[in-house]
Motif scaffolding. Structure first.
Motif, PDB file in Angstrom:
ATOM      1  N   VAL A   1       0.840  -1.200   0.000  1.00 17.02           N
ATOM      2  CA  VAL A   1       0.000   0.000   0.000  1.00 17.02           C
ATOM      3  C   VAL A   1       0.874   1.249   0.000  1.00 17.02           C
ATOM      4  CG1 VAL A   1      -1.735   1.308   1.272  1.00 17.02           C
ATOM      5  CG2 VAL A   1      -1.875  -1.182   1.201  1.00 17.02           C
ATOM      6  N   VAL A   2       1.899   1.250   0.844  1.00 22.49           N
ATOM      7  CA  VAL A   2       2.804   2.394   0.929  1.00 22.49           C
ATOM      8  C   VAL A   2       3.574   2.566  -0.382  1.00 22.49           C
ATOM      9  CG1 VAL A   2       4.818   3.337   2.118  1.00 22.49           C
ATOM     10  CG2 VAL A   2       3.032   2.179   3.426  1.00 22.49           C
ATOM     11  N   GLU A   3       4.071   1.461  -0.928  1.00 22.88           N
ATOM     12  CA  GLU A   3       4.850   1.528  -2.169  1.00 22.88           C
ATOM     13  C   GLU A   3       4.020   2.114  -3.311  1.00 22.88           C
ATOM     14  OE1 GLU A   3       6.826  -1.539  -5.432  1.00 22.88           O
ATOM     15  OE2 GLU A   3       6.614  -2.194  -3.341  1.00 22.88           O
ATOM     16  N   ALA A   4       2.787   1.623  -3.461  1.00 23.87           N
ATOM     17  CA  ALA A   4       1.928   2.111  -4.542  1.00 23.87           C
ATOM     18  C   ALA A   4       1.504   3.556  -4.300  1.00 23.87           C
ATOM     19  CB  ALA A   4       0.695   1.215  -4.667  1.00 23.87           C
ATOM     20  N   SER A   5       1.219   3.892  -3.055  1.00 29.70           N
ATOM     21  CA  SER A   5       0.800   5.265  -2.735  1.00 29.70           C
ATOM     22  C   SER A   5       1.916   6.259  -3.022  1.00 29.70           C
ATOM     23  CB  SER A   5       0.363   5.356  -1.272  1.00 29.70           C
ATOM     24  OG  SER A   5      -0.761   4.526  -1.024  1.00 29.70           O
ATOM     25  N   LEU A   6       3.162   5.870  -2.757  1.00 28.86           N
ATOM     26  CA  LEU A   6       4.297   6.754  -3.060  1.00 28.86           C
ATOM     27  C   LEU A   6       4.430   6.968  -4.563  1.00 28.86           C
ATOM     28  CD1 LEU A   6       6.978   5.451  -0.521  1.00 28.86           C
ATOM     29  CD2 LEU A   6       5.742   7.627  -0.450  1.00 28.86           C
ATOM     30  N   ARG A   7       4.139   5.932  -5.350  1.00 30.40           N
ATOM     31  CA  ARG A   7       4.157   6.086  -6.815  1.00 30.40           C
ATOM     32  C   ARG A   7       3.091   7.100  -7.241  1.00 30.40           C
ATOM     33  NH1 ARG A   7       5.841   2.066 -10.868  1.00 30.40           N
ATOM     34  NH2 ARG A   7       7.392   0.676  -9.989  1.00 30.40           N
ATOM     35  N   ASN A   8       1.921   6.997  -6.617  1.00 38.25           N
ATOM     36  CA  ASN A   8       0.844   7.926  -6.942  1.00 38.25           C
ATOM     37  C   ASN A   8       1.238   9.361  -6.615  1.00 38.25           C
ATOM     38  OD1 ASN A   8      -0.545   5.641  -7.615  1.00 38.25           O
ATOM     39  ND2 ASN A   8      -2.140   5.863  -6.076  1.00 38.25           N
ATOM     40  N   LEU A   9       1.908   9.547  -5.491  1.00 36.63           N
ATOM     41  CA  LEU A   9       2.329  10.883  -5.087  1.00 36.63           C
ATOM     42  C   LEU A   9       3.309  11.488  -6.086  1.00 36.63           C
ATOM     43  CD1 LEU A   9       2.732  10.475  -1.213  1.00 36.63           C
ATOM     44  CD2 LEU A   9       0.956  11.735  -2.437  1.00 36.63           C
ATOM     45  N   GLN A  10       4.113  10.642  -6.728  1.00 31.72           N
ATOM     46  CA  GLN A  10       5.045  11.129  -7.744  1.00 31.72           C
ATOM     47  C   GLN A  10       4.297  11.740  -8.930  1.00 31.72           C
ATOM     48  OE1 GLN A  10       8.524  11.310  -7.764  1.00 31.72           O
ATOM     49  NE2 GLN A  10       8.173  10.901  -5.597  1.00 31.72           N
ATOM     50  N   CYS A  11       3.081  11.236  -9.197  1.00 30.03           N
ATOM     51  CA  CYS A  11       2.261  11.804 -10.267  1.00 30.03           C
ATOM     52  C   CYS A  11       1.482  13.023  -9.774  1.00 30.03           C
ATOM     53  CB  CYS A  11       1.274  10.758 -10.791  1.00 30.03           C
ATOM     54  SG  CYS A  11       2.043   9.398 -11.685  1.00 30.03           S
ATOM     55  N   ARG A  12       0.970  12.930  -8.566  1.00 34.62           N
ATOM     56  CA  ARG A  12       0.133  14.009  -8.036  1.00 34.62           C
ATOM     57  C   ARG A  12       0.927  15.285  -7.730  1.00 34.62           C
ATOM     58  NH1 ARG A  12      -4.866  12.214  -5.466  1.00 34.62           N
ATOM     59  NH2 ARG A  12      -4.472  13.593  -3.692  1.00 34.62           N
ATOM     60  N   LYS A  13       2.246  15.197  -7.790  1.00 37.88           N
ATOM     61  CA  LYS A  13       3.050  16.399  -7.570  1.00 37.88           C
ATOM     62  C   LYS A  13       2.919  17.375  -8.733  1.00 37.88           C
ATOM     63  CE  LYS A  13       7.347  14.686  -9.677  1.00 37.88           C
ATOM     64  NZ  LYS A  13       8.752  14.292  -9.434  1.00 37.88           N
ATOM     65  N   TYR A  14       2.499  16.867  -9.912  1.00 33.48           N
ATOM     66  CA  TYR A  14       2.311  17.765 -11.056  1.00 33.48           C
ATOM     67  C   TYR A  14       1.010  18.545 -10.865  1.00 33.48           C
ATOM     68  CZ  TYR A  14       5.902  14.820 -13.136  1.00 33.48           C
ATOM     69  OH  TYR A  14       7.070  14.138 -13.374  1.00 33.48           O
ATOM     70  N   PRO A  15       1.052  19.852 -10.995  1.00 37.66           N
ATOM     71  CA  PRO A  15      -0.143  20.658 -10.730  1.00 37.66           C
ATOM     72  C   PRO A  15      -1.203  20.615 -11.834  1.00 37.66           C
ATOM     73  CG  PRO A  15       1.677  22.073 -11.373  1.00 37.66           C
ATOM     74  CD  PRO A  15       2.242  20.691 -11.241  1.00 37.66           C
ATOM     75  N   TYR A  16      -0.802  20.197 -13.048  1.00 36.13           N
ATOM     76  CA  TYR A  16      -1.749  20.234 -14.167  1.00 36.13           C
ATOM     77  C   TYR A  16      -1.741  18.911 -14.939  1.00 36.13           C
ATOM     78  CZ  TYR A  16      -1.154  25.169 -13.102  1.00 36.13           C
ATOM     79  OH  TYR A  16      -1.067  26.366 -12.448  1.00 36.13           O
ATOM     80  N   CYS A  17      -2.899  18.605 -15.480  1.00 41.78           N
ATOM     81  CA  CYS A  17      -2.999  17.378 -16.288  1.00 41.78           C
ATOM     82  C   CYS A  17      -4.035  17.583 -17.378  1.00 41.78           C
ATOM     83  CB  CYS A  17      -3.359  16.182 -15.418  1.00 41.78           C
ATOM     84  SG  CYS A  17      -5.112  16.076 -15.004  1.00 41.78           S
ATOM     85  N   GLY A  18      -4.025  16.679 -18.347  1.00 38.23           N
ATOM     86  CA  GLY A  18      -4.982  16.766 -19.436  1.00 38.23           C
ATOM     87  C   GLY A  18      -5.303  15.394 -20.009  1.00 38.23           C
TER      88      GLY A  18
END
Length: 228
Positions: free
Chosen positions: A79-96
């Protein structure tokens, strides 16, 4: 086609806490599970030793909680490993939401791990473990191209050049003029996902894909009515 998405939608697509697909991915192979079990066992041994040495009841209560958490590392570690991967994406302020086409695809063999061994002569040799991977190149009419790589499986037989391809792009720039990262790839005509790691909450992405299609259909019907 590139459509900016709101931050709320972005956080629904890539949640802070691991999804079930992400948890299964992070669970890994049997060797990964055994490593986590070994860590949990070591933590349990240390906890027992400290528990015996400490006499204070208040400290023992804290140690009990910490001990239970560390002993269950084999379970919550993914859970921690996958959540940290998600945080690496969520650090970007914009998406499309990006849509293009499959330009090409090909298979390669990639080294996934290396093992040291000794042959009959006593020489040290390196054994490389190879994995067949599919590489999918996608692009659009504006010149944006990117490549997605994933472990090869039977579902990839559905891939064809020219198919509509969709994914999420992430950027530090509000106008999305420079793409820093992309998500897993979705081929809507085949309901096919191509990814190494399942970044997206797939049911939410399919909903976004359908919404985009419905908006385009509405605009086309409106344009047709105007032309008439």
């Amino acid at each position: 086609m590139l459509i900016p998405l709101t931050r709320k939608t972005f956080e629904e697509l890539i949640p802070a806490v691991a999804t079930s697909d992400q948890y299964r991915y992070a669970w890994g192979k049997l060797s990964d599970f055994l490593k986590r079990v070994l860590i949990s066992a070591v933590c349990a041994s240390v906890w027992i030793i400290i528990e015996i040495a400490v006499e204070s009841d208040s400290i023992k209560s804290v140690l009990l909680i910490l001990g239970l958490i560390t002993i269950l590392y084999w379970f919550w570690g993914p859970v921690v490993e996958a959540s940290l991967r998600n945080l690496q994406c969520r650090k970007y302020p914009y998406c499309g939401f990006w849509q293009g086409k499959v330009l090409d695809y090909y298979i390669t063999e990639e080294v996934t791990s290396e093992q040291e061994s000794v042959n009959k002569k006593g020489d040290l040799i390196i054994i490389e473990n190879l994995e067949r991977r599919i590489n999918v190149e996608v692009g659009d009419s504006k010149g944006f191209t990117t490549s997605i790589q994933a472990p090869l499986n039977r579902s990839h037989k559905k891939l064809h050049r020219g198919q509509v391809a969709q994914l999420i792009v992430m950027s530090y720039l509000e106008d999305l003029s420079r793409i820093s990262q992309v998500s897993d790839l979705y081929i809507p005509s085949q309901n096919l996902w191509v990814s190494n790691y399942p970044y997206l909450r797939r049911d939410a992405f399919v909903d976004v894909s359908r919404w985009v299609r419905s908006q385009r259909d509405t605009r086309r019907r409106s344009q047709t009515s105007v032309d008439r």
